[in-house]
Design a protein around this motif. Structure first.
Motif, short mmCIF file in Angstrom:
data_model
loop_
_atom_site.label_atom_id
_atom_site.label_comp_id
_atom_site.label_asym_id
_atom_site.label_seq_id
_atom_site.Cartn_x
_atom_site.Cartn_y
_atom_site.Cartn_z
N SER A 176 0.77 -1.20 0.04
CA SER A 176 0.14 -0.04 0.21
C SER A 176 0.98 1.29 -0.06
O SER A 176 0.50 2.29 -0.37
CB SER A 176 -0.87 -0.02 1.26
OG SER A 176 -1.88 -1.25 1.08
N MET A 177 2.00 1.26 0.55
CA MET A 177 2.79 2.40 0.61
C MET A 177 3.66 2.60 -0.96
O MET A 177 3.72 3.62 -1.35
CB MET A 177 4.15 2.07 1.65
CG MET A 177 3.57 2.22 3.03
SD MET A 177 4.77 1.67 4.41
CE MET A 177 6.01 3.03 4.10
N GLY A 178 3.89 1.42 -1.48
CA GLY A 178 4.40 1.74 -2.78
C GLY A 178 3.38 1.99 -3.76
O GLY A 178 3.52 3.17 -4.31
N PHE A 179 2.16 1.44 -3.78
CA PHE A 179 1.03 2.01 -4.67
C PHE A 179 0.50 3.44 -4.01
O PHE A 179 0.05 4.31 -5.12
CB PHE A 179 -0.08 1.29 -4.72
CG PHE A 179 0.35 -0.29 -5.31
CD1 PHE A 179 1.45 -0.24 -6.24
CD2 PHE A 179 -0.43 -1.31 -5.10
CE1 PHE A 179 1.79 -1.54 -6.94
CE2 PHE A 179 0.10 -2.57 -5.66
CZ PHE A 179 0.97 -2.60 -6.55
N GLY A 180 0.90 3.89 -2.90
CA GLY A 180 0.46 5.23 -2.64
C GLY A 180 1.57 6.25 -2.77
O GLY A 180 1.36 7.43 -2.25
N GLN A 181 2.53 5.83 -3.45
CA GLN A 181 3.48 6.51 -4.00
C GLN A 181 4.35 7.19 -2.72
O GLN A 181 5.09 8.22 -2.92
CB GLN A 181 3.10 7.89 -4.69
CG GLN A 181 1.95 7.29 -5.83
CD GLN A 181 2.60 6.37 -6.92
OE1 GLN A 181 3.54 6.90 -7.72
NE2 GLN A 181 2.08 5.15 -7.12
N VAL A 182 4.74 6.54 -1.75
CA VAL A 182 5.57 6.67 -0.75
C VAL A 182 6.98 6.60 -1.46
O VAL A 182 7.42 5.45 -1.75
CB VAL A 182 5.33 5.86 0.65
CG1 VAL A 182 6.44 6.28 1.46
CG2 VAL A 182 4.05 6.17 0.95
N THR A 183 7.85 7.64 -1.27
CA THR A 183 9.12 7.50 -1.65
C THR A 183 9.93 6.53 -0.95
O THR A 183 10.01 6.29 0.28
CB THR A 183 10.06 8.88 -1.37
OG1 THR A 183 9.15 10.05 -1.96
CG2 THR A 183 11.35 9.02 -2.00
N GLY A 184 10.80 5.83 -1.94
CA GLY A 184 11.45 4.64 -1.66
C GLY A 184 10.87 3.34 -1.74
O GLY A 184 11.47 2.21 -1.47
N PHE A 185 9.38 3.39 -1.78
CA PHE A 185 8.55 2.17 -1.90
C PHE A 185 7.97 1.88 -3.46
O PHE A 185 7.63 0.92 -3.65
CB PHE A 185 7.53 2.12 -0.74
CG PHE A 185 8.20 1.92 0.44
CD1 PHE A 185 8.19 0.90 1.20
CD2 PHE A 185 8.51 3.14 1.21
CE1 PHE A 185 8.80 0.50 2.57
CE2 PHE A 185 8.90 3.19 2.56
CZ PHE A 185 9.10 1.66 2.83
N VAL A 186 7.88 3.02 -4.00
CA VAL A 186 7.13 2.92 -5.34
C VAL A 186 7.71 2.06 -6.31
O VAL A 186 7.00 1.31 -7.11
CB VAL A 186 7.03 4.58 -5.95
CG1 VAL A 186 6.23 4.49 -7.17
CG2 VAL A 186 6.38 5.68 -5.12
N GLU A 187 9.16 1.89 -6.60
CA GLU A 187 9.57 1.01 -7.35
C GLU A 187 9.52 -0.40 -7.31
O GLU A 187 9.76 -1.13 -8.03
CB GLU A 187 11.32 1.38 -7.41
CG GLU A 187 11.32 2.77 -7.89
CD GLU A 187 10.93 2.94 -9.39
OE1 GLU A 187 11.20 2.07 -10.13
OE2 GLU A 187 10.75 4.09 -9.78
N TYR A 188 8.94 -0.58 -5.84
CA TYR A 188 8.88 -1.93 -5.58
C TYR A 188 7.55 -2.46 -5.24
O TYR A 188 7.14 -3.62 -4.65
CB TYR A 188 9.78 -2.34 -4.37
CG TYR A 188 11.24 -2.23 -4.77
CD1 TYR A 188 12.02 -2.85 -5.73
CD2 TYR A 188 11.92 -0.84 -4.58
CE1 TYR A 188 13.35 -2.63 -6.41
CE2 TYR A 188 13.22 -0.53 -4.83
CZ TYR A 188 13.87 -1.49 -5.64
OH TYR A 188 15.22 -1.27 -6.12
#
Length: 221
Positions: A176-188
């Motif tokens: 959810s952090m990745g798809f929520g565009q949280v820096t450092g998690f988006v790419e994964y």
């Protein structure tokens, strides 16, 4: 009256996970601009070849629904609570709904697009709503199965089910952090989602094998 044997319905649960995984592996590898480490499995339902992933959601959802019916039959015959299988049926309905409604572009796919929360389509909203049935439903279902295994004095299966649910929750939060565009998690985000879903499907597959082997009298009906 149309009747499908319990054994066949349990086998449906055995097939669901491998089919789902094989579909996104093959389809994802053939899509231009699609990065499985970054993009959601659901994004494969976008575009001219989107019917492949949509069909996968529908077929796998139906297989999981049949599996949940088998578990209801078995546990009911043993006088055990069927709350867990009913929640798995809810997960199955979530997959079917996800196949009926296409998600919105996310994290740059397709063509670098990302849909802001305020710009989501009705189809995208419904897709996310149905998907939530699985991501919320499984941990609760696992807790109920944990209690069943404790009641059966199957400590190894109880511990595995508890661990599976906890791992699922942890990876879903990171997803959810990745798809929520949280820096450092988006790419994964895509990678974390695939780990989350794989945890679920491995559990379904192993539980299918468990009941196929342990409850032969009921399974043969």
């Amino acid at each position: 009256m149309f009747y499908i044997s319990t054994k066949k319905l349990l086998t449906a649960g055995l097939m669901a996970g491998p089919l789902f995984t094989l579909s996104w592996l093959i389809d994802g590898a053939s899509r231009e601009g699609y990065n499985p480490l970054r993009h959601p499995v659901s994004s494969l339902s976008i575009g001219s070849n989107g019917w492949i992933q949509a069909a996968t959601f529908l077929i796998v959802g139906i297989l999981l629904l049949g599996f949940s019916l088998a578990l209801i039959r078995i546990l009911r015959s043993q006088g055990v609570s069927v709350g867990g299988p009913r929640l798995l049926a809810l997960c199955a309905i979530g997959l079917i709904g996800a196949g009926l409604f296409v998600c919105d572009p996310l994290s740059g796919y397709p063509s670098g697009l990302h849909t802001a929360r305020s710009d989501r389509s009705i189809s995208g909203i419904l897709h996310d709503m149905f998907s939530a049935f699985l991501f919320i439903g499984y941990p609760i279902a696992a807790f109920k199965f944990y209690k069943i295994f404790v009641q059966k004095k199957e400590s190894a299966w109880a511990n595995y089910t508890k661990f599976s649910a906890l791992a699922f929750i942890c990876f879903f939060i990171v997803t959810s952090m990745g798809f929520g565009q949280v820096t450092g998690f988006v790419e994964y985000g895509g990678l974390f989602q695939r780990i989350t879903l794989t945890i679920f499907w491995i559990w379904v597959t192993l539980i299918s094998l468990y009941f196929l082997q342990r409850d032969r009298k009921v399974v043969m009906k």
